[in-house]
Design a protein around this motif. Structure first.
Motif, PDB file in Angstrom:
ATOM      1  N   VAL A   1       0.871  -1.177   0.000  1.00  0.00           N
ATOM      2  CA  VAL A   1       0.000   0.000   0.000  1.00  0.00           C
ATOM      3  C   VAL A   1       0.905   1.224   0.000  1.00  0.00           C
ATOM      4  CG1 VAL A   1      -1.987  -1.028   1.200  1.00  0.00           C
ATOM      5  CG2 VAL A   1      -0.101  -0.072   2.538  1.00  0.00           C
ATOM      6  N   ASP A   2       0.313   2.388  -0.210  1.00  0.00           N
ATOM      7  CA  ASP A   2       1.071   3.627  -0.092  1.00  0.00           C
ATOM      8  C   ASP A   2       1.402   3.857   1.380  1.00  0.00           C
ATOM      9  OD1 ASP A   2       1.163   6.738   0.367  1.00  0.00           O
ATOM     10  OD2 ASP A   2       1.614   6.395  -1.746  1.00  0.00           O
ATOM     11  N   PHE A   3       2.678   4.049   1.690  1.00  0.00           N
ATOM     12  CA  PHE A   3       3.098   4.114   3.090  1.00  0.00           C
ATOM     13  C   PHE A   3       2.543   5.340   3.811  1.00  0.00           C
ATOM     14  CE2 PHE A   3       7.056   1.154   2.999  1.00  0.00           C
ATOM     15  CZ  PHE A   3       6.228   0.106   2.653  1.00  0.00           C
ATOM     16  N   THR A   4       2.298   6.432   3.078  1.00  0.00           N
ATOM     17  CA  THR A   4       1.671   7.600   3.697  1.00  0.00           C
ATOM     18  C   THR A   4       0.252   7.266   4.129  1.00  0.00           C
ATOM     19  OG1 THR A   4       3.010   9.077   2.331  1.00  0.00           O
ATOM     20  CG2 THR A   4       1.054  10.013   3.351  1.00  0.00           C
ATOM     21  N   GLU A   5      -0.438   6.492   3.301  1.00  0.00           N
ATOM     22  CA  GLU A   5      -1.793   6.081   3.627  1.00  0.00           C
ATOM     23  C   GLU A   5      -1.815   5.221   4.895  1.00  0.00           C
ATOM     24  OE1 GLU A   5      -5.529   3.535   1.708  1.00  0.00           O
ATOM     25  OE2 GLU A   5      -3.613   3.660   0.659  1.00  0.00           O
ATOM     26  N   THR A   6      -0.765   4.421   5.093  1.00  0.00           N
ATOM     27  CA  THR A   6      -0.694   3.580   6.283  1.00  0.00           C
ATOM     28  C   THR A   6      -0.747   4.423   7.544  1.00  0.00           C
ATOM     29  OG1 THR A   6       0.758   2.110   5.014  1.00  0.00           O
ATOM     30  CG2 THR A   6       0.570   1.687   7.368  1.00  0.00           C
ATOM     31  N   GLY A   7      -0.015   5.527   7.549  1.00  0.00           N
ATOM     32  CA  GLY A   7      -0.026   6.416   8.705  1.00  0.00           C
ATOM     33  C   GLY A   7      -1.413   6.972   8.976  1.00  0.00           C
ATOM     34  N   LYS A   8      -2.130   7.322   7.926  1.00  0.00           N
ATOM     35  CA  LYS A   8      -3.480   7.875   8.098  1.00  0.00           C
ATOM     36  C   LYS A   8      -4.451   6.813   8.603  1.00  0.00           C
ATOM     37  CE  LYS A   8      -6.996  10.747   5.894  1.00  0.00           C
ATOM     38  NZ  LYS A   8      -8.090  10.093   6.614  1.00  0.00           N
ATOM     39  N   VAL A   9      -4.342   5.610   8.070  1.00  0.00           N
ATOM     40  CA  VAL A   9      -5.221   4.526   8.520  1.00  0.00           C
ATOM     41  C   VAL A   9      -4.997   4.247  10.007  1.00  0.00           C
ATOM     42  CG1 VAL A   9      -5.649   2.040   8.327  1.00  0.00           C
ATOM     43  CG2 VAL A   9      -5.527   3.443   6.266  1.00  0.00           C
ATOM     44  N   MET A  10      -3.744   4.222  10.427  1.00  0.00           N
ATOM     45  CA  MET A  10      -3.438   3.994  11.841  1.00  0.00           C
ATOM     46  C   MET A  10      -4.007   5.113  12.712  1.00  0.00           C
ATOM     47  SD  MET A  10       0.485   2.627  11.307  1.00  0.00           S
ATOM     48  CE  MET A  10       0.997   3.041  12.959  1.00  0.00           C
ATOM     49  N   ALA A  11      -3.846   6.353  12.264  1.00  0.00           N
ATOM     50  CA  ALA A  11      -4.348   7.496  13.035  1.00  0.00           C
ATOM     51  C   ALA A  11      -5.871   7.490  13.107  1.00  0.00           C
ATOM     52  CB  ALA A  11      -3.858   8.800  12.405  1.00  0.00           C
ATOM     53  N   ASP A  12      -6.526   7.154  11.995  1.00  0.00           N
ATOM     54  CA  ASP A  12      -7.990   7.121  11.986  1.00  0.00           C
ATOM     55  C   ASP A  12      -8.536   6.015  12.879  1.00  0.00           C
ATOM     56  OD1 ASP A  12      -8.191   9.306  10.316  1.00  0.00           O
ATOM     57  OD2 ASP A  12      -8.419   8.120   8.484  1.00  0.00           O
ATOM     58  N   MET A  13      -7.867   4.861  12.885  1.00  0.00           N
ATOM     59  CA  MET A  13      -8.310   3.781  13.756  1.00  0.00           C
ATOM     60  C   MET A  13      -8.126   4.160  15.220  1.00  0.00           C
ATOM     61  SD  MET A  13      -7.294   0.185  11.841  1.00  0.00           S
ATOM     62  CE  MET A  13      -5.523   0.438  11.957  1.00  0.00           C
ATOM     63  N   ALA A  14      -7.024   4.841  15.528  1.00  0.00           N
ATOM     64  CA  ALA A  14      -6.786   5.295  16.903  1.00  0.00           C
ATOM     65  C   ALA A  14      -7.858   6.279  17.334  1.00  0.00           C
ATOM     66  CB  ALA A  14      -5.405   5.934  17.006  1.00  0.00           C
ATOM     67  N   LEU A  15      -8.227   7.195  16.426  1.00  0.00           N
ATOM     68  CA  LEU A  15      -9.240   8.198  16.751  1.00  0.00           C
ATOM     69  C   LEU A  15     -10.624   7.561  16.908  1.00  0.00           C
ATOM     70  CD1 LEU A  15      -9.200  11.256  17.201  1.00  0.00           C
ATOM     71  CD2 LEU A  15      -9.931  11.536  14.826  1.00  0.00           C
ATOM     72  N   GLN A  16     -10.864   6.487  16.182  1.00  0.00           N
ATOM     73  CA  GLN A  16     -12.137   5.793  16.326  1.00  0.00           C
ATOM     74  C   GLN A  16     -12.238   5.155  17.714  1.00  0.00           C
ATOM     75  OE1 GLN A  16     -12.741   2.547  13.576  1.00  0.00           O
ATOM     76  NE2 GLN A  16     -14.955   2.561  13.856  1.00  0.00           N
ATOM     77  N   ILE A  17     -11.132   4.640  18.218  1.00  0.00           N
ATOM     78  CA  ILE A  17     -11.119   4.018  19.545  1.00  0.00           C
ATOM     79  C   ILE A  17     -11.110   5.078  20.637  1.00  0.00           C
ATOM     80  CG2 ILE A  17      -9.738   2.573  21.110  1.00  0.00           C
ATOM     81  CD1 ILE A  17      -8.779   1.040  18.618  1.00  0.00           C
ATOM     82  N   LEU A  18     -10.390   6.181  20.394  1.00  0.00           N
ATOM     83  CA  LEU A  18     -10.276   7.270  21.373  1.00  0.00           C
ATOM     84  C   LEU A  18     -10.847   8.556  20.764  1.00  0.00           C
ATOM     85  CD1 LEU A  18      -6.590   6.610  22.566  1.00  0.00           C
ATOM     86  CD2 LEU A  18      -8.706   5.837  23.665  1.00  0.00           C
ATOM     87  N   PRO A  19     -12.148   8.641  20.588  1.00  0.00           N
ATOM     88  CA  PRO A  19     -12.736   9.817  19.919  1.00  0.00           C
ATOM     89  C   PRO A  19     -12.516  11.127  20.668  1.00  0.00           C
ATOM     90  CG  PRO A  19     -14.446   8.454  20.917  1.00  0.00           C
ATOM     91  CD  PRO A  19     -13.183   7.669  20.993  1.00  0.00           C
ATOM     92  N   ASN A  20     -12.317  11.046  21.976  1.00  0.00           N
ATOM     93  CA  ASN A  20     -12.057  12.254  22.770  1.00  0.00           C
ATOM     94  C   ASN A  20     -10.569  12.450  23.049  1.00  0.00           C
ATOM     95  OD1 ASN A  20     -14.862  12.854  23.050  1.00  0.00           O
ATOM     96  ND2 ASN A  20     -14.994  11.243  24.602  1.00  0.00           N
ATOM     97  N   GLY A  21      -9.739  11.666  22.361  1.00  0.00           N
ATOM     98  CA  GLY A  21      -8.301  11.736  22.580  1.00  0.00           C
ATOM     99  C   GLY A  21      -7.865  10.832  23.709  1.00  0.00           C
ATOM    100  N   GLY A  22      -6.559  10.766  23.927  1.00  0.00           N
ATOM    101  CA  GLY A  22      -6.023   9.940  24.990  1.00  0.00           C
ATOM    102  C   GLY A  22      -4.594   9.546  24.693  1.00  0.00           C
ATOM    103  N   LYS A  23      -4.032   8.748  25.588  1.00  0.00           N
ATOM    104  CA  LYS A  23      -2.624   8.369  25.480  1.00  0.00           C
ATOM    105  C   LYS A  23      -2.472   6.996  24.835  1.00  0.00           C
ATOM    106  CE  LYS A  23      -1.060  11.258  29.310  1.00  0.00           C
ATOM    107  NZ  LYS A  23      -0.322  11.331  30.585  1.00  0.00           N
TER     108      LYS A  23
END
Length: 345
Positions: free
Chosen positions: A139-161
């Motif tokens: 896959v495009d490696f830049t896209e990988t970073g976005k997918v990881m960030a979006d999945m993290a935000l889905q789990i932590l919608p209000n942010g977190g560590k």
């Protein structure tokens, strides 16, 4: 006369075996080419899937020479150097490498390339691109970073560590994904409330990854998420949280194999994760290496070819490196409770 020539051309195309088609460079089936598929290490199910895909391509291309599937143990990543060196002395035609030690491979790869051996990387490229013909990127490696960030935000919608549990410090694909992830967190306010507390490495060993996950929880009492962009790491971290009954407090996400993540996603330890098709990655990598070794395809920007059932591809400059060429496969699949069972059937 013109009609005869047209009929001859049509018959020639029909004579090609199933899955082999003419492109800008035509895949010539039946050539006896010595090919080596070299994953990062042995014992990882995703690399076995890639092997299956490569065997499928080898059968379609009617290569009478058996594919060599060679891998060092995870405890000896520099063993990749020995495998490349030995393959070079045996006069193979192509080596397909998932690089686990970065540019440490450079001398062995140069020696092989100087002997006329085609070097195709897949899954994890040679960072410098030196003496590498083509990188088959999942896959495009830049896209990988976005997918990881979006999945993290889905789990932590209000942010977190969160913390990152990666594989080897020298794994170029992991490093590129994490860099893309870090760049996004710095530049996009959408992710401003996600706070990284630590980056650790499990060396893609189950026990070490398990222990690193537990150490993260012990060290950071307010940790809410472990992101593991490695199929071994994500399973180990999920098991660690499950064993310690911490799944309600600390979630796991990253890159994983559906068959290995089914239980952890259903019980809520790993609400989401992503991956691409490793069988297709092995299949495509073999097609590229075979056509290069057969002289049917040139490793140059703009070269087009057809990879059997996967269709048309174009070799392009790799935008993630100053030097290097890339074939981009794609796409990502994101898994959660809604689709993981179907993905394992």
């Amino acid at each position: 006369m013109k009609k005869i020539l047209l009929m001859s051309a049509a018959l020639a195309l029909l004579a090609l075996p199933s899955g082999v088609f003419a492109a800008d460079g035509t895949a010539t089936p039946g050539k006896a080419l010595k090919m080596v598929l070299l994953p990062k290490f042995s014992g990882n199910a995703v690399f076995d899937l890639a092997h299956n895909g490569a065997l499928e391509a080898a059968k379609e291309l009617q290569n009478p020479t058996d594919l060599q599937f060679l891998a060092p143990p995870a405890s000896n990543p520099t063993g990749q150097i020995d495998i490349i060196t030995n393959a070079t002395t045996q006069g193979v035609n192509a080596i397909m490498i998932s690089d686990n030690i970065g540019d440490q491979l450079a001398p062995a790869v140069k020696a092989a390339h100087d002997k006329g051996i085609k070097i195709v990387t897949w899954d994890s490229q040679i960072p410098s691109g030196a003496n590498e013909d083509v990188f088959v990127a999942q896959v495009d490696f830049t896209e990988t970073g976005k997918v990881m960030a979006d999945m993290a935000l889905q789990i932590l919608p209000n942010g977190g560590k969160f913390a990152i549990l990666s594989a080897s410090p020298d794994a170029s694909n992991q490093n590129a994904w994490i860099k893309a992830f870090h760049d996004l967190l710095k530049t996009d306010t959408k992710y401003a409330k996600l706070q990284e507390v630590e980056l650790v490495y499990g060396n893609d060993e189950s026990e070490k990854s398990y222990n690193e996950a537990l150490a993260l929880v012990d060290k950071h009492s307010d940790l809410q998420l472990i992101i593991a962009p490695t199929t071994i790491g994500i399973v180990a971290a999920s098991k660690a949280m499950q064993d310690e009954k911490l799944c309600d407090k600390v979630k796991v996400s990253g890159l994983g194999l559906p068959s290995e993540m089914l239980a952890y996603t259903k019980n809520g330890c790993a609400p989401n994760f992503a991956l691409w098709d490793f069988t297709n990655l092995g299949y495509l990598s073999y097609y590229v290496a075979y056509e290069l070794a057969a002289g049917d395809l040139k490793a140059e920007d703009g070269a087009k070819f057809k990879a059997g059932r996967m269709g048309d591809y174009t070799i392009k400059k790799d935008p993630t490196r100053a030097n290097g060429l890339r074939v981009l496969m794609g796409p990502f699949s994101i898994y959660d409770k809604s689709n993981i069972e179907a993905a394992t059937k």
